[in-house]
Design an enzyme around this catalytic site. Structure first.
Site, PDB file in Angstrom:
ATOM      1  N   ASN A  12     -40.731 -24.405  37.668  1.00  0.00           N
ATOM      2  CA  ASN A  12     -41.406 -25.154  38.736  1.00  0.00           C
ATOM      3  C   ASN A  12     -41.902 -26.464  38.126  1.00  0.00           C
ATOM      4  O   ASN A  12     -42.870 -26.462  37.367  1.00  0.00           O
ATOM      5  CB  ASN A  12     -42.577 -24.315  39.266  1.00  0.00           C
ATOM      6  CG  ASN A  12     -43.451 -25.075  40.247  1.00  0.00           C
ATOM      7  OD1 ASN A  12     -43.072 -26.144  40.743  1.00  0.00           O
ATOM      8  ND2 ASN A  12     -44.620 -24.531  40.526  1.00  0.00           N
ATOM      9  N   TRP A  13     -41.208 -27.545  38.463  1.00  0.00           N
ATOM     10  CA  TRP A  13     -41.583 -28.841  37.868  1.00  0.00           C
ATOM     11  C   TRP A  13     -42.826 -29.438  38.517  1.00  0.00           C
ATOM     12  O   TRP A  13     -43.339 -30.442  38.059  1.00  0.00           O
ATOM     13  CB  TRP A  13     -40.403 -29.818  37.973  1.00  0.00           C
ATOM     14  CG  TRP A  13     -39.340 -29.619  36.931  1.00  0.00           C
ATOM     15  CD1 TRP A  13     -39.226 -28.574  36.060  1.00  0.00           C
ATOM     16  CD2 TRP A  13     -38.241 -30.500  36.626  1.00  0.00           C
ATOM     17  NE1 TRP A  13     -38.130 -28.734  35.247  1.00  0.00           N
ATOM     18  CE2 TRP A  13     -37.509 -29.917  35.583  1.00  0.00           C
ATOM     19  CE3 TRP A  13     -37.797 -31.716  37.149  1.00  0.00           C
ATOM     20  CZ2 TRP A  13     -36.368 -30.513  35.032  1.00  0.00           C
ATOM     21  CZ3 TRP A  13     -36.658 -32.309  36.615  1.00  0.00           C
ATOM     22  CH2 TRP A  13     -35.954 -31.712  35.566  1.00  0.00           C
ATOM     23  N   LYS A  14     -43.277 -28.844  39.629  1.00  0.00           N
ATOM     24  CA  LYS A  14     -44.450 -29.373  40.349  1.00  0.00           C
ATOM     25  C   LYS A  14     -44.255 -30.861  40.644  1.00  0.00           C
ATOM     26  O   LYS A  14     -43.134 -31.283  40.905  1.00  0.00           O
ATOM     27  CB  LYS A  14     -45.732 -29.096  39.553  1.00  0.00           C
ATOM     28  CG  LYS A  14     -45.843 -27.638  39.095  1.00  0.00           C
ATOM     29  CD  LYS A  14     -47.195 -27.313  38.559  1.00  0.00           C
ATOM     30  CE  LYS A  14     -47.188 -25.899  38.009  1.00  0.00           C
ATOM     31  NZ  LYS A  14     -48.525 -25.402  37.728  1.00  0.00           N
ATOM     32  N   HIS A  98     -47.383 -20.881  46.580  1.00  0.00           N
ATOM     33  CA  HIS A  98     -47.918 -21.122  45.236  1.00  0.00           C
ATOM     34  C   HIS A  98     -49.430 -21.323  45.344  1.00  0.00           C
ATOM     35  O   HIS A  98     -49.917 -21.899  46.315  1.00  0.00           O
ATOM     36  CB  HIS A  98     -47.245 -22.361  44.626  1.00  0.00           C
ATOM     37  CG  HIS A  98     -47.551 -22.534  43.175  1.00  0.00           C
ATOM     38  ND1 HIS A  98     -48.749 -23.044  42.729  1.00  0.00           N
ATOM     39  CD2 HIS A  98     -46.830 -22.234  42.066  1.00  0.00           C
ATOM     40  CE1 HIS A  98     -48.750 -23.059  41.405  1.00  0.00           C
ATOM     41  NE2 HIS A  98     -47.599 -22.570  40.978  1.00  0.00           N
ATOM     42  N   GLU A 100     -51.351 -23.340  44.053  1.00  0.00           N
ATOM     43  CA  GLU A 100     -51.794 -24.738  44.216  1.00  0.00           C
ATOM     44  C   GLU A 100     -51.679 -25.164  45.677  1.00  0.00           C
ATOM     45  O   GLU A 100     -52.488 -25.971  46.158  1.00  0.00           O
ATOM     46  CB  GLU A 100     -50.983 -25.652  43.278  1.00  0.00           C
ATOM     47  CG  GLU A 100     -51.424 -25.450  41.835  1.00  0.00           C
ATOM     48  CD  GLU A 100     -50.377 -25.768  40.787  1.00  0.00           C
ATOM     49  OE1 GLU A 100     -49.350 -26.384  41.122  1.00  0.00           O
ATOM     50  OE2 GLU A 100     -50.588 -25.377  39.625  1.00  0.00           O
ATOM     51  N   GLU A 168     -48.665 -14.409  39.865  1.00  0.00           N
ATOM     52  CA  GLU A 168     -49.211 -15.503  39.066  1.00  0.00           C
ATOM     53  C   GLU A 168     -50.737 -15.485  39.149  1.00  0.00           C
ATOM     54  O   GLU A 168     -51.313 -16.009  40.119  1.00  0.00           O
ATOM     55  CB  GLU A 168     -48.713 -16.853  39.589  1.00  0.00           C
ATOM     56  CG  GLU A 168     -47.214 -17.021  39.557  1.00  0.00           C
ATOM     57  CD  GLU A 168     -46.848 -18.496  39.520  1.00  0.00           C
ATOM     58  OE1 GLU A 168     -46.251 -18.910  38.518  1.00  0.00           O
ATOM     59  OE2 GLU A 168     -47.178 -19.229  40.460  1.00  0.00           O
ATOM     60  N   GLY A 174     -51.400 -22.835  33.777  1.00  0.00           N
ATOM     61  CA  GLY A 174     -51.698 -24.096  33.097  1.00  0.00           C
ATOM     62  C   GLY A 174     -52.882 -24.042  32.159  1.00  0.00           C
ATOM     63  O   GLY A 174     -53.366 -25.079  31.699  1.00  0.00           O
ATOM     64  N   SER A 213     -48.747 -19.612  32.216  1.00  0.00           N
ATOM     65  CA  SER A 213     -48.746 -19.913  30.773  1.00  0.00           C
ATOM     66  C   SER A 213     -47.693 -19.123  29.995  1.00  0.00           C
ATOM     67  O   SER A 213     -47.920 -18.754  28.830  1.00  0.00           O
ATOM     68  CB  SER A 213     -50.144 -19.697  30.177  1.00  0.00           C
ATOM     69  OG  SER A 213     -51.059 -20.608  30.754  1.00  0.00           O
ATOM     70  N   GLY A 234     -44.147 -23.103  34.764  1.00  0.00           N
ATOM     71  CA  GLY A 234     -44.503 -24.474  35.095  1.00  0.00           C
ATOM     72  C   GLY A 234     -44.287 -25.396  33.916  1.00  0.00           C
ATOM     73  O   GLY A 234     -43.182 -25.888  33.673  1.00  0.00           O
ATOM     74  N   GLY A 235     -45.335 -25.609  33.132  1.00  0.00           N
ATOM     75  CA  GLY A 235     -45.298 -26.586  32.041  1.00  0.00           C
ATOM     76  C   GLY A 235     -44.112 -26.435  31.103  1.00  0.00           C
ATOM     77  O   GLY A 235     -43.473 -27.437  30.726  1.00  0.00           O
TER      78      GLY A 235
HETATM   79  C1  PEP Z   1     -46.903 -22.198  37.839  1.00  0.00           C
HETATM   80  O1  PEP Z   1     -47.527 -23.162  38.238  1.00  0.00           O
HETATM   81  O2  PEP Z   1     -46.190 -21.542  38.609  1.00  0.00           O
HETATM   82  C2  PEP Z   1     -47.011 -21.859  36.426  1.00  0.00           C
HETATM   83  C3  PEP Z   1     -46.690 -20.656  36.065  1.00  0.00           C
HETATM   84  O3  PEP Z   1     -47.481 -22.835  35.603  1.00  0.00           O
HETATM   85  P1  PEP Z   1     -47.646 -22.718  33.990  1.00  0.00           P
HETATM   86  O4  PEP Z   1     -46.422 -22.069  33.449  1.00  0.00           O
HETATM   87  O5  PEP Z   1     -47.759 -24.143  33.533  1.00  0.00           O
HETATM   88  O6  PEP Z   1     -48.861 -21.916  33.743  1.00  0.00           O
END
Ligand code: PEP
Length: 250
Positions: A12-14, A98, A100, A168, A174, A213, A234-235
């Site tokens: 997920n590049w957000k 999600h 967010e 999640e 993050g 994470s 994500g990251g």
């Molecule tokens: C996400 O936002 O779906 C996610 C898992 O982010 P991260 O891997 O950066 O914690």
């Protein structure tokens, strides 16, 4: 990890990524071909890149998805995109619910369900996100929150695993913090039980991803756990090298 279910590693590049970042998709493709990877790999870039990303990845091992869709097929919804539009641009999956979006856009589980249904009707696989906040976890309410989100967000009709669930924990996204292996296994087991109770045999085929994470350094502890059928990342999905490191843990 359940060997009967083909794992999915989803990035997920957000709100990150412009044209020059497409080079990461090319590097990811090369890395997957070299490894003959035995999982599905998905990248959900921002909406502006979905079509060009799908073209870049055409006929290769990297699938492309959206990060959200509207529940209606079209109409007066400035700034929104429909599931049909994502399909037209080359997407195969879409993330819905999600944390967010649940927080920033006040999305309820009822709304998330309509989005998931719209995705199914358009031929997309919705990745339905659920997870508790830190306060909810500390109050001992994680299971109650996740079960409530599942009840509210998952469509009534599911065929042959045409949805994906992503667990999640909000506090792990993050932050560099991850639940214990026992906590992940227990929650994924509870989600599997819920899916089996709701959908019978089909519930046993639905992929349950862990997200929060997930990195190359912890993937080998998380991905092998029971009922963890891949990850939503994500990251660490922004760089092909990091995502390939996670895939290597499979
Ligand atoms: C996400 O936002 O779906 C996610 C898992 O982010 P991260 O891997 O950066 O914690």
């Amino acid at each position: 990890m359940d060997s009967a279910i083909r794992p999915l590693i989803a990035g997920n590049w957000k709100m990150n990524g412009v044209t020059q970042n497409l080079s990461q998709l090319e590097a990811l493709t090369s890395g997957l071909v070299a490894r003959a990877a035995t999982c599905d790999v998905l990248i959900c870039p921002p909406a502006t890149l979905v079509r060009v990303a799908a073209t870049t990845c055409a006929d290769g091992p990297v699938l492309i998805g959206g990060q959200d869709c509207h529940f209606e097929k079209g109409g007066a919804h400035t700034g929104d995109i429909s599931a049909d539009m994502l399909v037209d641009a080359g997407a195969k999956f879409v993330i819905v619910g999600h944390s967010e979006r649940r927080a920033d856009h006040h999305e309820s589980s009822a709304l998330v369900r309509t989005k998931a249904q719209a995705a199914q009707e358009a031929g997309l696989v919705p990745i339905i996100c659920v997870g508790e906040t830190q306060d909810e976890k500390l109050a001992g309410r994680a299971l109650e929150i996740v079960t409530g989100q599942l009840t509210g967000s998952v469509p009534d009709i599911v065929e042959g695993g045409d949805i994906v669930i992503a667990y999640e924990p909000v506090w792990a996204i993050g932050t560099g913090m991850v639940p214990t292996s026992d906590d992940i296994a227990n929650m994924h087991g509870a989600i599997r039980d819920w899916l089996a109770g709701r959908f019978g045999a089909d519930g046993a085929t639905i992929r349950i991803l862990y997200g929060g994470s997930l990195k190359p350094s912890n993937a080998d502890q998380i991905l092998p756990l029971a009922n963890v059928n891949g990850g939503l990342i994500g990251g660490a999905s922004l760089k092909a090298e990091d995502l390939l490191g996670i895939i290597d843990a499979l």
